[in-house]
Design a protein around this motif. Sequence first.
Motif, short mmCIF file in Angstrom:
data_model
loop_
_atom_site.label_atom_id
_atom_site.label_comp_id
_atom_site.label_asym_id
_atom_site.label_seq_id
_atom_site.Cartn_x
_atom_site.Cartn_y
_atom_site.Cartn_z
N ASP A 2 33.63 1.12 -35.81
CA ASP A 2 32.56 1.05 -36.81
C ASP A 2 31.62 2.25 -36.68
O ASP A 2 31.62 2.97 -35.68
CB ASP A 2 31.82 -0.29 -36.76
CG ASP A 2 30.95 -0.49 -35.54
OD1 ASP A 2 30.47 0.50 -34.96
OD2 ASP A 2 30.73 -1.65 -35.16
N GLU A 3 30.84 2.46 -37.73
CA GLU A 3 30.02 3.67 -37.83
C GLU A 3 28.99 3.80 -36.70
O GLU A 3 28.82 4.87 -36.13
CB GLU A 3 29.34 3.70 -39.19
CG GLU A 3 28.74 5.02 -39.52
CD GLU A 3 28.35 5.13 -40.98
OE1 GLU A 3 28.40 6.25 -41.48
OE2 GLU A 3 28.01 4.11 -41.60
N SER A 4 28.30 2.71 -36.36
CA SER A 4 27.29 2.80 -35.30
C SER A 4 27.93 3.11 -33.94
O SER A 4 27.36 3.87 -33.15
CB SER A 4 26.42 1.55 -35.25
OG SER A 4 27.18 0.40 -34.94
N ARG A 29 21.65 -5.51 -31.28
CA ARG A 29 22.00 -6.22 -32.52
C ARG A 29 21.56 -7.67 -32.51
O ARG A 29 21.15 -8.20 -33.54
CB ARG A 29 23.50 -6.13 -32.79
CG ARG A 29 23.96 -4.73 -33.17
CD ARG A 29 25.44 -4.68 -33.37
NE ARG A 29 26.08 -4.84 -32.06
CZ ARG A 29 27.37 -4.71 -31.85
NH1 ARG A 29 28.18 -4.42 -32.85
NH2 ARG A 29 27.87 -4.85 -30.65
N ALA A 35 18.05 -1.63 -35.49
CA ALA A 35 19.19 -0.77 -35.18
C ALA A 35 20.25 -1.60 -34.46
O ALA A 35 20.00 -2.74 -34.07
CB ALA A 35 18.76 0.40 -34.30
N ASP A 36 21.41 -0.99 -34.26
CA ASP A 36 22.47 -1.63 -33.47
C ASP A 36 22.37 -1.25 -31.99
O ASP A 36 22.58 -2.09 -31.12
CB ASP A 36 23.84 -1.23 -33.99
CG ASP A 36 24.14 -1.79 -35.37
OD1 ASP A 36 23.43 -2.72 -35.81
OD2 ASP A 36 25.09 -1.29 -36.02
N TYR A 65 26.26 12.87 -40.09
CA TYR A 65 25.13 11.95 -39.88
C TYR A 65 23.83 12.75 -39.80
O TYR A 65 23.69 13.63 -38.96
CB TYR A 65 25.30 11.15 -38.58
CG TYR A 65 26.57 10.34 -38.53
CD1 TYR A 65 26.77 9.27 -39.40
CD2 TYR A 65 27.57 10.63 -37.61
CE1 TYR A 65 27.93 8.51 -39.34
CE2 TYR A 65 28.74 9.88 -37.54
CZ TYR A 65 28.91 8.83 -38.41
OH TYR A 65 30.05 8.09 -38.35
N GLY A 84 19.06 5.42 -38.01
CA GLY A 84 19.30 4.16 -38.70
C GLY A 84 19.98 3.15 -37.79
O GLY A 84 19.31 2.30 -37.20
N ASP A 85 21.30 3.25 -37.66
CA ASP A 85 22.05 2.29 -36.84
C ASP A 85 21.88 2.53 -35.35
O ASP A 85 22.11 1.62 -34.55
CB ASP A 85 23.53 2.33 -37.20
CG ASP A 85 23.81 1.77 -38.58
OD1 ASP A 85 23.00 0.98 -39.09
OD2 ASP A 85 24.86 2.13 -39.16
#
Length: 118
Positions: A2-4, A29, A35-36, A65, A84-85
């Motif tokens: 996943d992106e994060s 999370r 954020a993650d 990013y 962000g994440d």
Amino acid sequence: MDESKNMTKLAVKALQDRKAGDIRVIDIRSVSVIADYFLIASGSNPRQIKALSDSVEETLGRAGYEPRQIEGYNSASWILMDYGDIIIHIFSEESRIFYDLERIWRDGKDIDVSEFTE
């Protein structure tokens, strides 16, 4: 991946490449919506702290990013990079001890940095 997690992996590598001290990854999370992951690392002096920030920004930028915000670059005792994440905190050793984010976010899950390296 996943992106994060991908962003975290790239950021960890960028920090390691510039010899960051005591890199920590905290999965937040389950305790926050901001954020993650938090990444926390130390630099030994303002020049290294800026180099760590520059390395992360360049590495994540090449992957597409862009940061939402970067704070503290000029003083270089605590640079906060908001993607962000993931949120990256690069501290001087003194500031890291003083602010003690690891204690504040102890409800998050500490993740072994090796999970984000190859």
